[in-house]
Write an enzyme that holds these catalytic residues in place. Sequence first.
Site, mmCIF file in Angstrom:
data_model
loop_
_atom_site.group_PDB
_atom_site.id
_atom_site.type_symbol
_atom_site.label_atom_id
_atom_site.label_comp_id
_atom_site.label_asym_id
_atom_site.label_seq_id
_atom_site.Cartn_x
_atom_site.Cartn_y
_atom_site.Cartn_z
ATOM 1 N N LEU A 37 42.519 37.159 27.802
ATOM 2 C CA LEU A 37 41.367 37.805 28.295
ATOM 3 C C LEU A 37 39.915 37.715 27.482
ATOM 4 C CD1 LEU A 37 43.517 40.878 26.218
ATOM 5 C CD2 LEU A 37 43.169 40.345 28.454
ATOM 6 N N ASP A 137 40.648 29.271 49.724
ATOM 7 C CA ASP A 137 40.574 28.442 50.604
ATOM 8 C C ASP A 137 39.967 27.395 49.912
ATOM 9 O OD1 ASP A 137 38.741 30.296 50.782
ATOM 10 O OD2 ASP A 137 38.945 31.040 52.447
ATOM 11 N N GLU A 138 38.900 27.257 49.205
ATOM 12 C CA GLU A 138 37.783 26.605 48.575
ATOM 13 C C GLU A 138 38.157 25.231 48.956
ATOM 14 O OE1 GLU A 138 35.008 28.667 47.110
ATOM 15 O OE2 GLU A 138 35.900 30.685 46.844
ATOM 16 N N LYS A 166 39.886 23.841 40.794
ATOM 17 C CA LYS A 166 41.181 24.262 41.854
ATOM 18 C C LYS A 166 42.175 23.810 42.514
ATOM 19 C CE LYS A 166 42.845 28.316 41.742
ATOM 20 N NZ LYS A 166 43.177 28.701 40.912
ATOM 21 N N ARG A 226 32.075 34.590 55.177
ATOM 22 C CA ARG A 226 33.518 34.635 54.416
ATOM 23 C C ARG A 226 34.119 35.131 55.032
ATOM 24 N NH1 ARG A 226 31.074 30.623 52.623
ATOM 25 N NH2 ARG A 226 30.489 30.903 49.957
ATOM 26 N N GLY A 299 25.196 24.428 46.507
ATOM 27 C CA GLY A 299 25.303 23.394 47.522
ATOM 28 C C GLY A 299 26.907 24.615 47.624
HETATM 29 P P1 NAD Z 1 39.557 36.767 37.789
HETATM 30 O O1 NAD Z 1 38.471 35.670 37.020
HETATM 31 O O2 NAD Z 1 39.295 38.442 38.374
HETATM 32 O O3 NAD Z 1 41.142 36.681 36.664
HETATM 33 C C1 NAD Z 1 41.281 35.828 36.162
HETATM 34 C C2 NAD Z 1 41.795 35.851 34.820
HETATM 35 O O4 NAD Z 1 42.686 34.703 34.199
HETATM 36 C C3 NAD Z 1 41.587 37.284 33.576
HETATM 37 O O5 NAD Z 1 42.569 38.106 32.919
HETATM 38 C C4 NAD Z 1 41.313 36.133 32.805
HETATM 39 O O6 NAD Z 1 41.549 36.752 31.332
HETATM 40 C C5 NAD Z 1 42.505 35.014 32.945
HETATM 41 N N1 NAD Z 1 42.061 33.868 31.581
HETATM 42 C C6 NAD Z 1 41.519 33.421 31.958
HETATM 43 N N2 NAD Z 1 41.346 31.929 31.917
HETATM 44 C C7 NAD Z 1 42.567 31.840 30.946
HETATM 45 C C8 NAD Z 1 42.991 31.004 29.519
HETATM 46 N N3 NAD Z 1 42.497 29.986 29.687
HETATM 47 N N4 NAD Z 1 44.259 31.388 29.115
HETATM 48 C C9 NAD Z 1 45.419 32.727 29.879
HETATM 49 N N5 NAD Z 1 44.350 33.274 30.827
HETATM 50 C C10 NAD Z 1 43.068 33.230 31.237
HETATM 51 O O7 NAD Z 1 39.786 36.194 38.918
HETATM 52 P P2 NAD Z 1 40.643 36.362 39.732
HETATM 53 O O8 NAD Z 1 39.253 36.812 40.935
HETATM 54 O O9 NAD Z 1 41.878 37.309 40.034
HETATM 55 O O10 NAD Z 1 41.627 34.726 40.562
HETATM 56 C C11 NAD Z 1 42.692 34.728 39.835
HETATM 57 C C12 NAD Z 1 43.493 33.606 40.897
HETATM 58 O O11 NAD Z 1 43.439 33.424 42.564
HETATM 59 C C13 NAD Z 1 42.527 32.411 40.654
HETATM 60 O O12 NAD Z 1 43.499 31.758 40.059
HETATM 61 C C14 NAD Z 1 42.094 32.063 41.798
HETATM 62 O O13 NAD Z 1 41.279 30.726 41.403
HETATM 63 C C15 NAD Z 1 42.865 32.999 43.064
HETATM 64 N N6 NAD Z 1 41.063 33.388 44.054
HETATM 65 C C16 NAD Z 1 40.722 34.735 44.112
HETATM 66 C C17 NAD Z 1 40.820 34.977 44.850
HETATM 67 C C18 NAD Z 1 39.094 35.667 44.972
HETATM 68 O O14 NAD Z 1 38.328 35.880 46.167
HETATM 69 N N7 NAD Z 1 38.966 36.569 44.330
HETATM 70 C C19 NAD Z 1 40.615 34.279 46.339
HETATM 71 C C20 NAD Z 1 41.328 32.906 46.712
HETATM 72 C C21 NAD Z 1 42.389 32.757 45.485
HETATM 73 P P1 TYD Z 2 31.375 35.477 45.748
HETATM 74 O O1 TYD Z 2 31.751 36.718 46.432
HETATM 75 O O2 TYD Z 2 30.269 35.118 44.084
HETATM 76 O O3 TYD Z 2 32.622 34.837 46.326
HETATM 77 P P2 TYD Z 2 32.652 32.803 46.222
HETATM 78 O O4 TYD Z 2 31.074 31.843 46.015
HETATM 79 O O5 TYD Z 2 34.189 31.911 45.852
HETATM 80 O O6 TYD Z 2 32.725 33.439 47.962
HETATM 81 O O7 TYD Z 2 30.059 35.346 46.920
HETATM 82 C C1 TYD Z 2 30.318 35.260 48.109
HETATM 83 C C2 TYD Z 2 29.744 34.573 49.030
HETATM 84 O O8 TYD Z 2 27.723 35.580 48.388
HETATM 85 C C3 TYD Z 2 29.108 33.550 49.001
HETATM 86 O O9 TYD Z 2 28.209 32.952 50.072
HETATM 87 C C4 TYD Z 2 27.751 33.454 47.785
HETATM 88 C C5 TYD Z 2 26.840 35.084 47.838
HETATM 89 N N1 TYD Z 2 26.508 36.048 46.895
HETATM 90 C C6 TYD Z 2 25.412 36.591 47.575
HETATM 91 O O10 TYD Z 2 24.572 36.333 48.195
HETATM 92 N N2 TYD Z 2 24.454 37.375 46.358
HETATM 93 C C7 TYD Z 2 25.339 37.991 45.180
HETATM 94 O O11 TYD Z 2 24.208 37.914 43.969
HETATM 95 C C8 TYD Z 2 26.798 37.118 45.331
HETATM 96 C C9 TYD Z 2 27.545 36.969 43.824
HETATM 97 C C10 TYD Z 2 27.109 36.019 46.091
#
Ligand code: NAD
Ligand code: TYD
Length: 360
Positions: A37, A137-138, A166, A226, A299
């Site tokens: 959390l 994918d990053e 990651k 994206r 970056g």
């Molecule tokens: P999020 O930030 O919404 O959720 C992360 C969760 O992990 C939170 O509930 C947080 O409390 C928990 N957490 C963080 N540090 C912790 C720790 N040390 N111990 C236990 N719990 C911990 O993230 P998300 O967007 O739901 O992403 C989930 C996973 O999917 C991540 O591994 C992320 O790299 C991967 N992912 C996300 C996306 C995306 O678009 N959001 C895309 C591809 C992969």
């Molecule tokens: P984000 O949702 O942070 O995902 P990621 O960086 O993991 O792809 O950002 C998505 C795209 O949107 C990224 O190219 C950065 C851009 N972005 C903005 O232009 N403005 C914003 O306020 C945010 C949060 C992201």
Amino acid sequence: MRTYLVTGGAGFIGSNYIHYMFRKYGGSIRIINVDALTYAGNLENLKDVEKQDNYTFIRADIRDREAIEQIFADNDIDRVVHFAAESHVDRSIRNPEIFVETNVLGTLVMLNAAKKAWELPDGTYKEDKRFLYVSTDEVYGSLEEGDTYFYETTPFAPHSPYSASKASGDMLTKAYWDTYRFPINITSCSNNYGPYQFPEKLIPLIINNALQGKKLPVYGDGKNVRDWLYVDDHAKAIDMVQEKGRLGERYNIGGHNEKQNIEIINIILETLQEMLSEDDPRKALVSKELITYVEDRKGHDRRYAIAPDKIKEEIGWYPETMFKEGIRLTIQWFFEHEDWMKNVTSGGYQKYYEEMYQTK
Ligand code: NAD
Ligand code: TYD
């Protein structure tokens, strides 16, 4: 009954995954959600399942080896789905340390604890155990002019501290297969969107700001691309990989839905206009005039795009939710959950946790 250990289940994708799994399997599975959390973890996301007998929440940090080993000692875990991570690129640029601690060292703790629990004296593993690392994918870096897609064979070239951390967790997971034949899968997914996404990420941030008539910050020229996937499609893919994926293999997951950031913002504004009723005072606030170009992210990766051919051919998964439909579902969810947004932006969900769990 099969038992799943889900890390990070109180976050965006983890909570959607837990909902998806209970919708699909009902009472025939058990889920243990382990989450520290952090600011991104929100138990309100799981309010509707928290009373189920086959759901357990444990507040623990994945960096805490003893706590994690204890969970494996107390429960016969069949599947690990490892979501827990620090997930936001902008935060990683400001504070990389916590990303290495959670995403690299925390992953190592998870791998070691599962290996210790599942390993037999002859070095093989108990039957039908699987560990899935939720990657991104990053890890592949950035596509430039003339590049096609990311494939499973694309060399890693992460640029941000987030993607580097990651990639490290990802490579450690693969190393446990290569070295110990520990039963893993890795999924590398593109950008997700949908309910419960924390409003630091582009889509919920734009929806939230637009409804309040606040500026919509666009990094750089707004033309970074994206590949957006509706979160339920990701949840389904993870489940299918655990059911049908070949052990030791990586599967890319993507939406075939590449869009420039500025296109996303324009679609959100147009959809909000369509969905808000004439007498809703927010309708007058939603305007393209709010779009504000700001300094670029350091970056900033130019383009991400996944070719999900392998998962389609081997497993039969494909993205089902078209962006037009997915963005409407997402906006509708935010309309119906104004309190959720208020709570996560005010820190109210921490209060929720204290009230809910200190009295127990
Ligand atoms: P999020 O930030 O919404 O959720 C992360 C969760 O992990 C939170 O509930 C947080 O409390 C928990 N957490 C963080 N540090 C912790 C720790 N040390 N111990 C236990 N719990 C911990 O993230 P998300 O967007 O739901 O992403 C989930 C996973 O999917 C991540 O591994 C992320 O790299 C991967 N992912 C996300 C996306 C995306 O678009 N959001 C895309 C591809 C992969
Ligand atoms: P984000 O949702 O942070 O995902 P990621 O960086 O993991 O792809 O950002 C998505 C795209 O949107 C990224 O190219 C950065 C851009 N972005 C903005 O232009 N403005 C914003 O306020 C945010 C949060 C992201």
